[in-house]
Write an enzyme that holds these catalytic residues in place. Structure first.
Site, PDB file in Angstrom:
ATOM      1  N   TYR A 127       7.295  -0.101 -13.491  1.00 32.12           N
ATOM      2  CA  TYR A 127       6.151   0.464 -12.764  1.00 32.12           C
ATOM      3  C   TYR A 127       6.211   0.138 -11.275  1.00 32.12           C
ATOM      4  O   TYR A 127       6.372  -1.011 -10.878  1.00 32.12           O
ATOM      5  CB  TYR A 127       4.835  -0.067 -13.353  1.00 32.12           C
ATOM      6  CG  TYR A 127       3.610   0.484 -12.651  1.00 32.12           C
ATOM      7  CD1 TYR A 127       3.168   1.765 -12.922  1.00 32.12           C
ATOM      8  CD2 TYR A 127       2.916  -0.271 -11.721  1.00 32.12           C
ATOM      9  CE1 TYR A 127       2.051   2.289 -12.287  1.00 32.12           C
ATOM     10  CE2 TYR A 127       1.793   0.236 -11.078  1.00 32.12           C
ATOM     11  CZ  TYR A 127       1.373   1.520 -11.365  1.00 32.12           C
ATOM     12  OH  TYR A 127       0.274   2.039 -10.729  1.00 32.12           O
ATOM     13  N   GLY A 177      -0.165   5.073 -10.952  1.00 30.44           N
ATOM     14  CA  GLY A 177      -1.333   5.686 -11.581  1.00 30.44           C
ATOM     15  C   GLY A 177      -0.941   6.718 -12.614  1.00 30.44           C
ATOM     16  O   GLY A 177      -0.197   6.424 -13.557  1.00 30.44           O
ATOM     17  N   HIS A 226      -2.524   6.167   2.107  1.00 27.16           N
ATOM     18  CA  HIS A 226      -3.614   5.197   2.065  1.00 27.16           C
ATOM     19  C   HIS A 226      -4.166   4.859   3.451  1.00 27.16           C
ATOM     20  O   HIS A 226      -5.231   4.272   3.568  1.00 27.16           O
ATOM     21  CB  HIS A 226      -3.159   3.926   1.355  1.00 27.16           C
ATOM     22  CG  HIS A 226      -3.089   4.077  -0.130  1.00 27.16           C
ATOM     23  ND1 HIS A 226      -2.248   4.968  -0.744  1.00 27.16           N
ATOM     24  CD2 HIS A 226      -3.760   3.455  -1.118  1.00 27.16           C
ATOM     25  CE1 HIS A 226      -2.395   4.884  -2.053  1.00 27.16           C
ATOM     26  NE2 HIS A 226      -3.313   3.985  -2.315  1.00 27.16           N
TER      27      HIS A 226
END
Length: 186
Positions: free
Chosen positions: A59, A66, A89
């Site tokens: 991951y 997500g 972001h």
């Protein structure tokens, strides 16, 4: 009685004191990196490199994030994914956050990175220290947060500036493109 703040703060694996944060954020104390912390950062980074080369998806290293956690990202696209994540972001607006607040945020992020538990490259830690020492402060806007803690947008603006994108305020107070400030230009 007046408080005496240190002229130099050593950032290592352990926590900083409030006085050390104030010394750097408000009074411009210099930042030094503990060699043991840099060694730990390097060791952890080696582990991340091993995971990146492992055929088993991991991951955030070889997968998306997500909803895209099960999406394998080809090696040649991983750097682009990480950069896109920072760019997406860095989404704030409004008045500029005060310099000392941003400097405190950066020092605390540096302290977290120096624990050796994040997987960043040593150059990231060294760059945070250098930018703090040269009094280059990313421009972070007041409104906009992502995630439950609300710090992702401000941290992304800091990371973006260290990548040479976005705007920064230099020691003299002028705003300039990050790439110019990092290269020493005006």
């Amino acid at each position: 009685m007046a408080i005496s703040y240190p002229d130099t703060v050593t950032v290592g694996i352990g926590a900083l004191t409030i006085d050390e944060v104030v010394a750097v954020a408000r009074y411009g104390a210099k930042v030094e990196l503990d060699p043991a912390a840099l060694e730990e950062v390097g060791t952890t980074r080696q582990r991340v490199e091993e995971l990146a080369n492992d055929p088993t998806p991991v991951y955030g290293i070889s997968t998306g994030f997500g909803a895209l956690a099960r999406k394998h990202i080809p090696e040649e696209q991983r750097a682009e994914l990480q950069l896109s994540l920072v760019r997406s972001h860095a989404a704030s607006s409004g008045p500029e956050v005060e310099e000392e607040v941003v400097r405190a945020l950066m020092l605390l992020r540096l302290s977290t990175l120096a624990t050796g538990r994040t997987g960043v490259r040593p150059v990231v830690v060294e760059t945070y220290a250098k930018v703090l020492n040269e009094r280059i402060t990313p421009v972070v806007r007041e409104y906009g947060s992502l995630g439950c803690s609300g710090d992702l947008a401000p941290l992304a603006h800091c990371a973006l500036a260290l990548l040479g994108e976005g705007e920064v305020r230099v020691a003299g107070g002028d705003i300039q493109p990050s790439a110019d400030a990092l290269s020493g230009g005006d």
